[in-house]
Each structure stands twice: as C-alpha cells, then as structure tokens.
Design a protein around this motif. Structure first.
Motif, PDB file in Angstrom:
ATOM      1  N   GLY A 285      -3.925   4.435   6.174  1.00 13.39           N
ATOM      2  CA  GLY A 285      -5.285   3.980   5.935  1.00 13.39           C
ATOM      3  C   GLY A 285      -5.757   3.092   7.057  1.00 13.39           C
ATOM      4  O   GLY A 285      -4.960   2.566   7.850  1.00 13.39           O
TER       5      GLY A 285
ATOM      6  N   TRP B 266     -10.774  -4.564   0.733  1.00 20.02           N
ATOM      7  CA  TRP B 266      -9.315  -4.679   0.627  1.00 20.02           C
ATOM      8  C   TRP B 266      -8.805  -6.078   0.298  1.00 20.02           C
ATOM      9  O   TRP B 266      -7.628  -6.238   0.003  1.00 20.02           O
ATOM     10  CB  TRP B 266      -8.628  -4.087   1.852  1.00 20.02           C
ATOM     11  CG  TRP B 266      -8.904  -4.710   3.185  1.00 20.02           C
ATOM     12  CD1 TRP B 266     -10.081  -4.711   3.872  1.00 20.02           C
ATOM     13  CD2 TRP B 266      -7.949  -5.372   4.035  1.00 20.02           C
ATOM     14  NE1 TRP B 266      -9.937  -5.342   5.087  1.00 20.02           N
ATOM     15  CE2 TRP B 266      -8.635  -5.743   5.225  1.00 20.02           C
ATOM     16  CE3 TRP B 266      -6.608  -5.673   3.919  1.00 20.02           C
ATOM     17  CZ2 TRP B 266      -8.014  -6.414   6.265  1.00 20.02           C
ATOM     18  CZ3 TRP B 266      -5.974  -6.333   4.967  1.00 20.02           C
ATOM     19  CH2 TRP B 266      -6.675  -6.695   6.120  1.00 20.02           C
TER      20      TRP B 266
ATOM     21  N   THR C 135      -7.668   1.284  -6.131  1.00 22.13           N
ATOM     22  CA  THR C 135      -7.817   2.248  -5.046  1.00 22.13           C
ATOM     23  C   THR C 135      -8.954   1.803  -4.136  1.00 22.13           C
ATOM     24  O   THR C 135     -10.126   1.895  -4.512  1.00 22.13           O
ATOM     25  CB  THR C 135      -8.124   3.650  -5.595  1.00 22.13           C
ATOM     26  OG1 THR C 135      -7.085   4.032  -6.515  1.00 22.13           O
ATOM     27  CG2 THR C 135      -8.199   4.669  -4.470  1.00 22.13           C
TER      28      THR C 135
ATOM     29  N   PRO D 142       0.467   5.154   0.548  1.00 23.52           N
ATOM     30  CA  PRO D 142      -0.436   6.226   0.959  1.00 23.52           C
ATOM     31  C   PRO D 142      -0.386   7.442   0.036  1.00 23.52           C
ATOM     32  O   PRO D 142      -1.382   8.181  -0.066  1.00 23.52           O
ATOM     33  CB  PRO D 142       0.073   6.595   2.362  1.00 23.52           C
ATOM     34  CG  PRO D 142       0.809   5.385   2.834  1.00 23.52           C
ATOM     35  CD  PRO D 142       1.424   4.797   1.605  1.00 23.52           C
TER      36      PRO D 142
ATOM     37  N   TYR E 102       0.842  -1.198   0.000  1.00 24.57           N
ATOM     38  CA  TYR E 102       0.000   0.000   0.000  1.00 24.57           C
ATOM     39  C   TYR E 102       0.875   1.244   0.000  1.00 24.57           C
ATOM     40  O   TYR E 102       1.814   1.363   0.793  1.00 24.57           O
ATOM     41  CB  TYR E 102      -0.909   0.029   1.224  1.00 24.57           C
ATOM     42  CG  TYR E 102      -1.807   1.249   1.281  1.00 24.57           C
ATOM     43  CD1 TYR E 102      -2.793   1.451   0.318  1.00 24.57           C
ATOM     44  CD2 TYR E 102      -1.650   2.201   2.287  1.00 24.57           C
ATOM     45  CE1 TYR E 102      -3.612   2.582   0.349  1.00 24.57           C
ATOM     46  CE2 TYR E 102      -2.468   3.330   2.337  1.00 24.57           C
ATOM     47  CZ  TYR E 102      -3.444   3.517   1.363  1.00 24.57           C
ATOM     48  OH  TYR E 102      -4.247   4.633   1.392  1.00 24.57           O
TER      49      TYR E 102
ATOM     50  N   LYS F 216      -9.124   6.125   3.884  1.00 25.33           N
ATOM     51  CA  LYS F 216      -7.805   6.706   3.632  1.00 25.33           C
ATOM     52  C   LYS F 216      -7.535   7.818   4.636  1.00 25.33           C
ATOM     53  O   LYS F 216      -8.395   8.655   4.904  1.00 25.33           O
ATOM     54  CB  LYS F 216      -7.726   7.252   2.206  1.00 25.33           C
ATOM     55  CG  LYS F 216      -6.331   7.690   1.779  1.00 25.33           C
ATOM     56  CD  LYS F 216      -6.331   8.194   0.347  1.00 25.33           C
ATOM     57  CE  LYS F 216      -4.908   8.473  -0.149  1.00 25.33           C
ATOM     58  NZ  LYS F 216      -4.186   9.434   0.721  1.00 25.33           N
ATOM     59  N   THR F 217      -6.343   7.833   5.196  1.00 22.64           N
ATOM     60  CA  THR F 217      -5.932   8.879   6.120  1.00 22.64           C
ATOM     61  C   THR F 217      -4.756   9.646   5.528  1.00 22.64           C
ATOM     62  O   THR F 217      -4.203   9.271   4.495  1.00 22.64           O
ATOM     63  CB  THR F 217      -5.535   8.279   7.479  1.00 22.64           C
ATOM     64  OG1 THR F 217      -4.386   7.427   7.303  1.00 22.64           O
ATOM     65  CG2 THR F 217      -6.680   7.454   8.059  1.00 22.64           C
ATOM     66  N   THR F 218      -4.359  10.727   6.182  1.00 21.40           N
ATOM     67  CA  THR F 218      -3.281  11.553   5.651  1.00 21.40           C
ATOM     68  C   THR F 218      -1.959  10.799   5.584  1.00 21.40           C
ATOM     69  O   THR F 218      -1.132  11.071   4.700  1.00 21.40           O
ATOM     70  CB  THR F 218      -3.103  12.813   6.507  1.00 21.40           C
ATOM     71  OG1 THR F 218      -2.881  12.428   7.871  1.00 21.40           O
ATOM     72  CG2 THR F 218      -4.339  13.699   6.417  1.00 21.40           C
TER      73      THR F 218
ATOM     74  N   TRP G 225     -12.435   0.744   3.567  1.00 21.94           N
ATOM     75  CA  TRP G 225     -11.075   1.265   3.596  1.00 21.94           C
ATOM     76  C   TRP G 225     -11.146   2.787   3.704  1.00 21.94           C
ATOM     77  O   TRP G 225     -11.636   3.467   2.808  1.00 21.94           O
ATOM     78  CB  TRP G 225     -10.309   0.856   2.353  1.00 21.94           C
ATOM     79  CG  TRP G 225      -8.851   1.242   2.431  1.00 21.94           C
ATOM     80  CD1 TRP G 225      -8.318   2.481   2.202  1.00 21.94           C
ATOM     81  CD2 TRP G 225      -7.759   0.387   2.797  1.00 21.94           C
ATOM     82  NE1 TRP G 225      -6.962   2.449   2.396  1.00 21.94           N
ATOM     83  CE2 TRP G 225      -6.577   1.183   2.753  1.00 21.94           C
ATOM     84  CE3 TRP G 225      -7.649  -0.956   3.135  1.00 21.94           C
ATOM     85  CZ2 TRP G 225      -5.317   0.667   3.047  1.00 21.94           C
ATOM     86  CZ3 TRP G 225      -6.391  -1.476   3.424  1.00 21.94           C
ATOM     87  CH2 TRP G 225      -5.250  -0.680   3.381  1.00 21.94           C
TER      88      TRP G 225
ATOM     89  N   GLY H 100      -2.601   6.198  -2.774  1.00 22.14           N
ATOM     90  CA  GLY H 100      -3.811   5.515  -2.348  1.00 22.14           C
ATOM     91  C   GLY H 100      -4.005   4.173  -3.011  1.00 22.14           C
ATOM     92  O   GLY H 100      -5.098   3.595  -2.921  1.00 22.14           O
TER      93      GLY H 100
ATOM     94  N   GLY I  59     -11.732   1.800  -1.135  1.00 20.13           N
ATOM     95  CA  GLY I  59     -12.569   2.893  -0.624  1.00 20.13           C
ATOM     96  C   GLY I  59     -13.606   2.393   0.357  1.00 20.13           C
ATOM     97  O   GLY I  59     -13.595   1.242   0.771  1.00 20.13           O
TER      98      GLY I  59
END
Length: 473
Positions: free
Chosen positions: A166, A178, A145, A72, A70, A161-163, A159, A75, A147
């Motif tokens: 994930g 996922w 990707t 980030p 993965y 997504k974080t900064t 899923w 994504g 989601g």
C-alpha cells in the motif's frame, strides 16, 4: 508537488480594588479571585477558507507516535496512535480527522474518554475538561480497511492499496486515511512510526530509519521524523522495494525503488542524483533542514505526480518515461525548504510552495548549462493566461498553472526588481527565520521589503492578484 502537466479561550479578568483614604488608612488591596474555566468544544475545522472542515481547533499537536500492523492480503490496518498535544483553550471535547477507520478505545491521560463519529471526524469527550495550556496525551486504538479520499485535487490520494502492499500519499489531505490526526498544515508535529508487515516486504517512511525486527513471519520497521511536519507530508510505502542506504553530508540518504526496476533505469539514475541537487540548492536556500534525505519511486499508474513528503519525496514513474529528469528532483528537494520546513498557514498561500519549487527547476537547468532562468521566464511570460492569479487561486485551482508558472515568474520578477544580492539574502533569511514553522504571503512581503529596502506593495499586487499581464521588470 509537481503534477503530470503538459509543459514544453476564556479570558481572565483581574480586578484590583483600591480603597479611598480614611482616618484608618487605605483599605488593604484585595487579591483577585481565581477565574473558573469555561470549557467548550474545540472547533471542527482549522479555519482555512478553502477547506473549512480540514483540521480542528482547540489544541496543538506536538507529536504522533504510531504502532501499526498492515496485512496486504486482507487490506486491514490496525494499531495504536499516541498523540501528545497542548490545549489552546479550555476544552470540553475535541476532534481528530479519521476517514474510513474505526476507533475502538480512546484514553486521555490514561482515563477512558467517550467517543463518537461524525463523517470523517472522531469526536472525543474526556472524562474531565482540559484547561488551556495543559499538555495531554491521547491514546487511540483503531483499525479497519483504509482507502482513498473523495477530494482528488491532486489525483488519487489517501491510502492506495497495491498488489503487494500500500501507499499512503496525497495533497491537500491524506493522513486521516491511516491515522487520527489534526489534518491541516498549520499544526505541524513530530512523527514516529512502527509498521509491522509480512516478512519479505519493505516499509519506507519519513525521517531516519530505526531498528528492524522479525518474529513469527512478521517484520516491524521503525522510522522517525524529529522536525515538525505538516500532516499531508507524512507517507508510508509498503511493498517489494530495493532500498539503498548511504550517507550524504553526514545524514542518511535512502533511495527506494520497486524491486523489479533495473539499476540503469532513468528513474533510478535521477533519484541517485538527489545529493548533488540538494548540495546545489543549499548554496541558494541555506543548510538542508532535515536529518535525512532521499526519495521513493512508485510504479503505479494511479500516481501521476510527485510529492514533497518530508525528507523523502515520492515520485510517480511517469516523470521518467522519456529519460532522466533532474528537474522534478530539484522541484521536490526545493520543497524541503519551501513547503516542508517553512509550511503554509493556509492553502491560499500555496504559491510560496510551488512558485519557489518551480523556480528551483529553472535555476537547476541554468546550473546544468541548459535554459537560463531568464529564458524560462520569457517563455512562460509570452504564453500565459494572465486571468489566472496565484495569490488567491481558489480551491479548484490549487494545483493550476498560475500557482506554478506565474508563481515562478513572480519569484524571478522579484529577483529582477530587488537585485541578486538582496534576493538571495532574502531566500536564506526566509528559510532560516521560519525554519520548522509556518508563514504566509503577508510575512513574505514584509520580509522582502525589509531586506530590499523597497516598497513592494504595487509589485506583489500586480504579480499575485491582478488578472492582467504585469509589466516585465
């Protein structure tokens, strides 16, 4: 799970022909001709009345082994899923649940299979049919990707997504965002994960941690859950986390919190008591059922709930905004017995998960010298809307107050009805008999009647299904 709520096969026919007696003696017995398999597709759902499209039929998964990567920054998630299963009918084709992501190649026992997609279904047609009872291995390469899912009964799920990474989390479904999966709790399986991420990020998942290797700026983390697990209980959390690994009762205890969280934060202080809470609940429910324990704190406003992800519950930070909260820890750790080790056959029976986990909160409060379980029962009883029933709440109220509060009241009323001795013997027998399996309300009622020696038909009808106030026991 505890949410943020306002609270104070083809049959084989064998034919034997017996001849009549003649002067030459009886006709020799003929052997039955072997039957010819009739291959047909596996069902496109597990048969759950609440969620007909969840899961699939025709096979039973033994284990998932994921090797994923993965990034980030983009994504993107990609990798390989190796899935071992056994056919429960003569299969011509079968489905996995897979949302957002795209399968590239699929093999069944090393031979290329034909694939197609239909909504969130990955449809696999092997080169030859799979006979009933045969064990087979599917290897799926996939990516894309990931989601979130549209069904948000619990809140944000799938899923997320974080900064810096994930979070894969959610109920009643999430795993299909996922990895390819039979996404229904009736098909439990073991789980192994190798997740590769940019070096400097942490990966937390279910079970026991394995080796960690770094090469060319990427780190691969390994996790493995050896006990069968319902798919929605799988999780992975990726980001900047501080991981404390200790041993409790001879098992790994992993507590992970965001790197920026102070050591004296109420959430950290609460999660650090996981071992003590587990020890107390084990005196009531029997031995802790898994090879590892712990918890993960996620500081993301989209996650306003806590979820009993197997061996490692995930907690939203909202629970600790007002200080320490060992009640939510007791709730999620109780789920390790009620909901995880003993899992649902169908979602209608969710009161068996949430009613017992809520009751564990009451028992923990009493153990700590706070409100007694009886006082908590009385408080809930006096203010409840009895039109809501926990035994068949409906999909829209899967996480409603009836499932939690009336579920817990049902548990306490049962205790008062059959007495403490029978009640606590019942709990340990239930968790022991059905460990690593699935069970439902009917089986629980049968067990309760056997242990107590009482006919509880009227009791359970009143407390689980009647939309009127039951009499206090």
């Amino acid at each position: 799970m505890r949410g943020r709520r306002i609270r104070a096969v083809g049959a084989v026919l064998l034919i034997t022909t017996v001849g009549a007696c003649t002067s030459d003696g009886p006709e020799p017995e003929r052997s039955a001709a072997p039957s010819t398999p009739v291959f047909r597709p596996g069902a496109g759902g597990a048969g759950d009345p609440y969620f007909p499209t969840y899961g699939n039929g025709g096979y039973d998964v033994a284990g998932y082994d994921l090797d994923l990567r993965y990034d980030p920054a983009t994504g993107k998630l990609n990798g390989t899923a190796t899935i071992t299963a056994t056919a429960t009918q003569d299969l011509s084709r079968f489905d996995f649940d897979l949302a957002h992501l795209i399968a590239g190649t699929v093999t069944v026992d090393g031979t290329a299979a034909t694939i197609a997609t239909s909504g969130n279904e990955l449809v696999i047609t092997p080169a030859t049919g799979i006979t009933d009872g045969r064990r087979f291995t599917v290897v799926v390469t996939y990516g894309g990707t990931p989601g979130e899912l549209e069904n948000k009964s619990l809140g944000n799920g799938g899923w997320i997504k974080t900064t810096d990474g994930g979070i894969a989390l959610g109920q009643p479904e999430a795993a299909s965002t996922w990895f390819p999966v039979n996404d229904h709790p009736s098909d439990k399986a073991t789980f192994a994960l190798a997740m590769t991420v940019p070096a400097g990020l942490e990966v937390i998942s279910n079970g026991v941690p394995g080796e960690r290797t770094t090469a060319d700026g990427w780190t691969t983390w390994h996790w493995a859950e050896s006990a069968p697990m319902a798919s929605y209980l799988s999780t992975v959390v990726i980001g900047q986390y501080r991981i404390a690994t200790t041993t409790h009762d001879g098992k790994p205890m992993i507590i992970a919190v965001p790197e920026s969280t102070p050591a004296d934060d109420p959430a950290v202080l609460s999660l650090n008591e996981t071992g003590e809470v587990t020890d107390y609940l084990a005196t009531l429910f029997g031995p802790y059922p898994f090879d590892a324990n712990g918890g993960v704190l996620v500081n993301d406003d989209r996650i306003g709930y806590a979820l009993e992800t197997q061996s490692r519950p995930v907690y939203g930070a909202t629970f600790f905004a007002g200080g320490t909260d060992l009640g939510v820890v007791a709730h999620e750790i109780a789920h390790q017995w009620f909901g995880d080790s003993v899992a649902l056959e169908r979602w209608q029976d969710i009161w068996l998960n949430e009613g017992f986990a809520t009751y564990a909160e009451w028992l923990w409060a009493e153990h700590e010298g706070d409100e007694t379980a009886q006082a908590a029962f009385d408080r809930s009883y006096s203010a409840f809307d009895w039109q809501q029933t926990p035994g068949d709440p409906g999909a829209a109220r899967l996480f409603g107050e009836a499932v939690y509060d009336r579920g817990a009241m049902t548990v306490h009323a049962l205790r008062r009805t059959i007495g403490d001795d029978a009640f606590f013997r019942l709990l340990k027998q239930w968790t022991s008999t059905h460990r690593d399996g699935n069970a439902g309300t009917g089986e629980f009622i049968t067990t309760a009647e056997r242990v107590s020696g009482k006919d509880l038909t009227t009791f359970f009808k009143a407390w689980l299904y009647d939309p009127t106030r039951p009499a206090k026991p």
